[in-house]
Design a protein around this motif. Structure first.
Motif, PDB file in Angstrom:
ATOM      1  N   GLU A 135       0.737  -1.164   0.015  1.00  0.00           N
ATOM      2  CA  GLU A 135       0.092  -0.093  -0.080  1.00  0.00           C
ATOM      3  C   GLU A 135       0.918   1.244  -0.162  1.00  0.00           C
ATOM      4  O   GLU A 135       0.683   2.198   0.624  1.00  0.00           O
ATOM      5  N   GLU A 136       2.034   1.174  -0.981  1.00  0.00           N
ATOM      6  CA  GLU A 136       2.552   2.474  -0.941  1.00  0.00           C
ATOM      7  C   GLU A 136       3.116   2.711  -2.368  1.00  0.00           C
ATOM      8  O   GLU A 136       3.180   1.754  -3.254  1.00  0.00           O
ATOM      9  N   TRP A 137       3.296   4.074  -2.846  1.00  0.00           N
ATOM     10  CA  TRP A 137       3.859   4.489  -3.728  1.00  0.00           C
ATOM     11  C   TRP A 137       5.347   4.283  -4.018  1.00  0.00           C
ATOM     12  O   TRP A 137       6.171   4.533  -3.229  1.00  0.00           O
ATOM     13  N   PHE A 138       6.043   3.819  -5.239  1.00  0.00           N
ATOM     14  CA  PHE A 138       7.346   3.399  -5.265  1.00  0.00           C
ATOM     15  C   PHE A 138       8.013   4.170  -6.716  1.00  0.00           C
ATOM     16  O   PHE A 138       7.317   4.141  -7.549  1.00  0.00           O
ATOM     17  N   ASP A 139       9.056   4.515  -6.284  1.00  0.00           N
ATOM     18  CA  ASP A 139       9.749   5.303  -7.559  1.00  0.00           C
ATOM     19  C   ASP A 139      11.138   4.275  -7.800  1.00  0.00           C
ATOM     20  O   ASP A 139      12.050   4.243  -6.751  1.00  0.00           O
ATOM     21  N   VAL A 140      11.196   3.449  -8.723  1.00  0.00           N
ATOM     22  CA  VAL A 140      12.253   2.608  -8.868  1.00  0.00           C
ATOM     23  C   VAL A 140      12.965   2.758 -10.174  1.00  0.00           C
ATOM     24  O   VAL A 140      12.572   2.969 -11.176  1.00  0.00           O
ATOM     25  N   GLN A 141      14.405   2.652  -9.797  1.00  0.00           N
ATOM     26  CA  GLN A 141      15.517   3.022 -10.908  1.00  0.00           C
ATOM     27  C   GLN A 141      15.972   1.446 -11.118  1.00  0.00           C
ATOM     28  O   GLN A 141      16.604   1.027 -10.167  1.00  0.00           O
ATOM     29  N   ILE A 142      16.250   0.768 -12.416  1.00  0.00           N
ATOM     30  CA  ILE A 142      16.270  -0.521 -12.479  1.00  0.00           C
ATOM     31  C   ILE A 142      17.832  -0.348 -13.862  1.00  0.00           C
ATOM     32  O   ILE A 142      17.759   0.295 -14.677  1.00  0.00           O
ATOM     33  N   TYR A 143      19.049  -1.132 -13.127  1.00  0.00           N
ATOM     34  CA  TYR A 143      20.053  -0.991 -13.974  1.00  0.00           C
ATOM     35  C   TYR A 143      20.470  -2.752 -13.966  1.00  0.00           C
ATOM     36  O   TYR A 143      20.354  -3.191 -12.999  1.00  0.00           O
ATOM     37  N   PRO A 144      20.980  -2.797 -15.277  1.00  0.00           N
ATOM     38  CA  PRO A 144      21.706  -4.232 -15.589  1.00  0.00           C
ATOM     39  C   PRO A 144      23.199  -4.059 -14.634  1.00  0.00           C
ATOM     40  O   PRO A 144      23.763  -3.284 -14.957  1.00  0.00           O
ATOM     41  N   ASN A 145      23.220  -5.324 -14.064  1.00  0.00           N
ATOM     42  CA  ASN A 145      24.601  -5.484 -13.695  1.00  0.00           C
ATOM     43  C   ASN A 145      25.417  -6.461 -14.163  1.00  0.00           C
ATOM     44  O   ASN A 145      25.282  -7.046 -14.886  1.00  0.00           O
ATOM     45  N   GLU A 146      26.784  -6.299 -13.561  1.00  0.00           N
ATOM     46  CA  GLU A 146      27.736  -7.340 -14.246  1.00  0.00           C
ATOM     47  C   GLU A 146      27.449  -8.830 -14.371  1.00  0.00           C
ATOM     48  O   GLU A 146      28.101  -9.537 -15.142  1.00  0.00           O
ATOM     49  N   ASP A 147      26.835  -9.205 -13.326  1.00  0.00           N
ATOM     50  CA  ASP A 147      26.452 -10.436 -13.400  1.00  0.00           C
ATOM     51  C   ASP A 147      25.384 -11.163 -14.203  1.00  0.00           C
ATOM     52  O   ASP A 147      25.011 -12.101 -13.831  1.00  0.00           O
ATOM     53  N   GLY A 148      24.745 -10.269 -15.118  1.00  0.00           N
ATOM     54  CA  GLY A 148      23.769 -10.865 -15.787  1.00  0.00           C
ATOM     55  C   GLY A 148      22.379 -10.471 -15.232  1.00  0.00           C
ATOM     56  O   GLY A 148      21.219 -10.776 -15.770  1.00  0.00           O
ATOM     57  N   GLY A 149      22.194  -9.945 -14.056  1.00  0.00           N
ATOM     58  CA  GLY A 149      20.978  -9.651 -13.567  1.00  0.00           C
ATOM     59  C   GLY A 149      20.559  -8.337 -13.221  1.00  0.00           C
ATOM     60  O   GLY A 149      20.975  -7.460 -14.342  1.00  0.00           O
ATOM     61  N   LEU A 150      19.842  -7.811 -12.382  1.00  0.00           N
ATOM     62  CA  LEU A 150      19.459  -6.574 -12.214  1.00  0.00           C
ATOM     63  C   LEU A 150      19.604  -5.761 -10.894  1.00  0.00           C
ATOM     64  O   LEU A 150      19.727  -6.697  -9.906  1.00  0.00           O
TER      65      LEU A 150
END
Length: 957
Positions: free
Chosen positions: A419-434
């Motif tokens: 029940e919260e608003w989120f501001d999310v920044q998504i970056y690919p990392n060196e391990d192949g994940g996020l």
């Protein structure tokens, strides 16, 4: 007969460097002596002999230099040997000398100065040429040394014995010698002991030489090690700078070799020279540094970051200090850390990372708080199982797109599970994940909602308020104005829109407004400014307040205001009142009277509060209290609850009754109590007391004069009473024995006149009368002596000379004198004295006065029981005398008065015990004159103990 060993009898230059256990000479050579007449030194003949001697001396000097001892300071190990020699042979002078080519160096000395000696005719220079110990029994009788300065001048040397200090190779580099100022013989046994001590000196030299060799070897090994490490290793001193650096250190700074680096100014090695000074100061204070992060500058101008650690090292040379340091190049590590920190700073709160299979690999502390789960609950699990409500949402769609495309993205949305608003920044990392960097923006969303509502209300307020209001953009153009603003500048509706201040204000006024606008928009804070505006032909003063406005919730930078909102308030009347108050303030500050103002707080159930609002300089000067000590404080905080409560009660009366009040008060100001005459009055506004103003005057001097007069009167009355008591006591003490003397003398006369023949006289009766006359005379004499002693002591006419006095002996004597008197009353008179003398620094007569008075009083006031006299030492400073009885005692509160003249527990003619009351006064005066003190411990009906403490004599027995 003086003699010394022939120096020419030493070994030849062909000696081989063979180790020995001390000295290689035989017993015969040690004791060899030559008569003074035969003491001429034989000189080698021929050029070949001279050349051989020069070679020997060169070898000897080379051997001396190997020990590196000439020119060094005294050392405890050598000083210990010279002290042993001086003590063993009972001589005033013992020396360790080293003989160089042009000088002698006295390494250690007892009874003489160490250091360099003048190269004159030398005992020791002669001694090193001898193969054995050189002994001169009387230098004054020896032709070669008779004129020597040490013989003719102080200390006047007569005897010399010097054992050579011989290296393992046989070179004699100095001597251990002993000297005396009287001629003496030196036995073979003494010679052997001196040579043994010389061997100890050589052993110590060999130990130092070996230790130095080991240190040099250690330094070589360390240098070899440092050349094979990647860190920059160096050694520096405060005087010479860098004295050693390994190859890594030199290469780290981009120089070819150490010499090139050392030729560079030290400051150029630092990107910031001030940082170098900071490190030097810290290094000196903490004796080293630990992992200090420093930015250095290479030869080519580029910089790198190093972790610097140093340690202070004391060198083998006395007083030499080094700093050994190591620098690790951490530039890449620091830059990577900074990049990561910058990325983290771009996020708001939480960080979560997942691998290629969507399993969670990292959770930071803030993410744990947001999700309400521990890191252990999430690590290794699928993100879709931990957050099941993400599926089929825009969040899932965005996340899977970034995982596939490997391009960063962001999303803002509502997550129903929390029940919260989120501001999310998504970056690919060196391990192949996020990597997810997110911020909870629920509050921001709520602010935006409220802002929309507020904007609607603001529009309504702008149109109906009585104050001028406006909104401007960053270019200074008016976006919105209300009716009152347009009336102020005589503008029609819509006429101000899009226009700047320059278009309807004078140029000078417009520039000030524009500068004010720029301050609001650049600094992002509210700014207030007073402005003069002409209204209806009259200049009015307005207070303009401008605040920044932000475009929240858009792609624009929220830290950069997009517009400003302003209001203007007419403060013309307020400024006029302020001017009037300023004039009143000037009068308040420059008044000669002490003035103060009290702020009256609002009335509550707990009454009003009263705090000091201001005081004028005259008040500070006359009360010696600064304004900073008073302002904002209540009377209770300033002078304490008791006095402060009384002051606040007066304030309450003035505030409630609204009447002035005059009163006198005592205030604890400074070191004592001061007296003041004060007048206070209320300041009433709207029917309420707002302030209390007052003036006060210091009347302490007047009160003190009145008090002194009262005390003087009281002292005069007390003196008059004491005079009356003294006269009554002295009258009784003199009249009683005189009456007895006269009466019994008259009875003896009648008895003698009534007898016609001598045999008719009643001899027993006459003897009793005679004894009574004697007792009366003694009592009269004691009274006069007591008064006379007190008078002499107080006038300083009785000289008490301090000398060692045995208190135990004096106590025995006085006790013996009073034993009969005590036994007649049935009292036990005991002593408890130290076995050894109890020495005090006192006057014998003074001690007897004290003992006589204390013992007489004890017998007088004791009806049954015992009296005990004690002496003992009270620590290192005092010798103690005590007299304790089981007599009547007295109230402890009255005990101190006993030492006042003519005072007794009972006074007047009707008192129970006879006496003048000066005995204890004399006792205290005598004790104090001797540097001592008197103490009394008493209880009524139980007895008393008087303790005399006198300075302990330095004489020990």
């Amino acid at each position: 007969m003086s003699s010394y060993k022939d120096p020419s009898s030493g070994s030849s230059s062909g000696e081989q460097e063979q180790p020995d256990a001390g000295h290689p000479e035989s017993k015969a050579s040690r004791s060899e002596k030559v008569q003074a007449e035969q003491a001429e030194v034989e000189q080698p003949e021929g050029g070949q002999a001279q050349a051989g001697q020069a070679q020997d001396d060169d070898a000897r000097l080379q051997a001396l230099r190997r020990y590196d001892v000439v020119g060094t300071e005294p050392e405890p190990d050598f000083d210990r040997i010279t002290r042993v020699a001086a003590s063993l042979f009972e001589v005033p002078i013992a020396l360790i000398n080293f003989i160089a080519a042009e000088r002698e160096w006295r390494k250690s000395a007892v009874g003489a100065e160490s250091g360099e000696q003048a190269p004159k005719v030398s005992f020791c220079r002669e001694a090193v040429q001898s193969s054995g110990t050189t002994i001169i029994e009387d230098a004054a009788e020896t032709e070669r040394f008779a004129g020597h300065p040490l013989v003719e001048d102080p200390p006047g040397v007569r005897f010399y014995a010097g054992a050579p200090l011989q290296t393992p190779g046989g070179h004699r580099i100095g001597t251990l010698c002993v000297l005396d100022t009287v001629p003496r013989r030196f036995s073979e046994e003494e010679t052997s002991r001196l040579e043994d001590l010389a061997g100890m000196v050589m052993s110590e030299l060999e130990r130092r030489r070996e230790a130095k060799r080991r240190i040099q070897e250690k330094d070589r090994r360390l240098q070899s090690i440092t050349e094979n490490v990647s860190d920059g290793i160096y050694r520096s001193t405060a005087e010479a700078g860098i004295v050693y650096a390994n190859s890594a250190f030199v290469e780290m700074f981009g120089y070819q070799d150490l010499e090139e680096l050392r030729a560079t100014e030290r400051e150029t090695l630092y990107a910031n020279p001030d940082r170098r000074e900071e490190l030097i100061e810290k290094e000196a204070k903490e004796k080293g540094l630990s992992r200090e992060e420093v930015r250095y500058r290479r030869k080519d101008g580029t910089t790198f970051i190093g972790l610097l650690s140093t340690q202070r090292v004391e060198g083998e040379e006395q007083g030499k200090t080094y700093f050994d340091g190591a620098i690790t190049d951490v530039t890449e590590r620091i830059e990577e850390r900074q990049r990561r920190e910058q990325a983290i700073r771009r996020t708001t709160d939480g960080i979560v990372e997942v691998g290629p299979e969507w399993r969670i690999t990292l959770v930071n502390e803030q993410a744990e708080k947001v999700y309400g789960m521990d890191e252990e609950e999430m690590l290794g699990r699928s993100a879709w199982k931990v957050f099941p409500k993400l599926e089929d949402t825009p969040f899932e769609e965005t996340y899977r797109e970034v995982m596939q495309t490997r391009e960063a993205s962001s999303i803002e949305g509502y997550y129903s599970a929390l029940e919260e608003w989120f501001d999310v920044q998504i970056y690919p990392n060196e391990d192949g994940g996020l990597a997810f960097y997110f911020d909870v923006i629920t509050e921001r969303k709520e602010r935006e909602r409220r802002l929309a509502i507020t904007s609607q209300r603001l529009e309504a307020i702008l149109q109906h308020t009585s104050r001028p209001m406006f909104v401007k953009n960053r270019e200074g153009e008016h976006l919105l104005t209300n009716r009152r603003f347009r009336e102020l500048f005589d503008l029609e509706e819509g006429e101000a829109l899009g226009r700047t201040a320059e278009e309807f204000l004078p140029p000078g006024k417009a520039r000030g407004v524009q500068e004010n606008d720029r301050a609001v928009l650049q600094e992002g804070k509210t700014v207030e400014r007073e402005e003069q505006i002409r209204v209806d032909g009259e200049w009015r003063t307005y207070l303009t307040a401008k605040s920044p406005l932000y475009d929240i919730g858009t792609e624009k930078d929220p830290s950069r205001p997009v517009a400003l909102f302003g209001t203007a308030t007419d403060i013309t009347d307020r400024k006029r009142r302020e001017q009037e108050l300023k004039q009143a303030d000037t009068l308040f500050e420059h008044a000669q009277d002490a003035l103060f103002m009290i702020d009256v707080g609002a009335e509550t159930d707990e009454n009003r509060t009263y705090t000091v609002q201001r005081v004028n300089p005259a008040y500070e000067e006359k009360t010696d209290l600064s304004a900073s000590e008073l302002i904002g404080k209540t009377p209770e905080e300033i002078v304490g609850p008791e006095v402060g409560g009384q002051i606040e009660a007066r304030y309450e009366r003035v505030a409630s009754e609204q009447i002035p009040l005059e009163y006198k008060e005592e205030l604890p100001i400074g070191e004592g109590t001061t007296h003041w005459s004060t007048r206070i009055a209320p300041v009433v506004a709207n029917g309420e007391t707002q302030k209390i103003v007052g003036t006060t005057r210091d009347v302490t001097a007047q009160k003190r004069r009145e008090k002194r007069l009262a005390e003087a009167k009281k002292e005069a009355e007390a003196a008059n009473r004491m005079k009356s008591a003294f006269l009554a006591t002295m009258s009784h003490e003199i009249r009683t024995p005189l009456t007895s003397i006269l009466g019994f003398a008259e009875a003896i006369g009648e008895e003698v006149q009534g007898a016609e023949h001598p045999e008719e006289l009643d001899v027993e009766l006459l003897g009793r009368f005679s004894k009574l006359i004697e007792e009366g005379g003694r009592r009269l004499l004691e009274t006069l002596n007591a008064v006379l002693n007190l008078s002499k002591l107080e006038a300083g006419q009785m000289e008490l000379e301090a000398e060692p006095v045995d208190l135990a002996k004096q106590a025995r004597q006085v006790v013996q004198e009073h034993r009969t008197q005590a036994e007649e009353k049935g009292l036990k008179l005991r002593t408890r004295l130290a076995d050894s003398p109890t020495w005090a620094e006192a006057d014998e007569g003074g001690v007897q006065i004290v003992l006589q008075n204390l013992l007489s009083n004890a017998i007088k006031y004791t009806e049954e029981g015992s009296i005990e006299v004690r002496t003992y030492l009270g620590g290192e400073e005092a010798a103690v005398l005590e007299v304790e009885d089981t007599g009547i005692g007295m109230d402890p509160e009255l005990a101190e008065g006993l030492f006042e003249p003519f005072r007794q527990a009972s006074e007047g003619v009707s008192r129970e015990y006879e006496g003048t009351g000066v005995g204890l006064a004399v006792t205290r005066e005598a004790a104090e004159k001797m540097g001592g003190s008197v103490e009394v411990d008493t209880q009524k009906g139980e007895g008393s103990r008087f303790t005399i403490r006198l300075p302990r004599a330095s004489l020990a027995g």
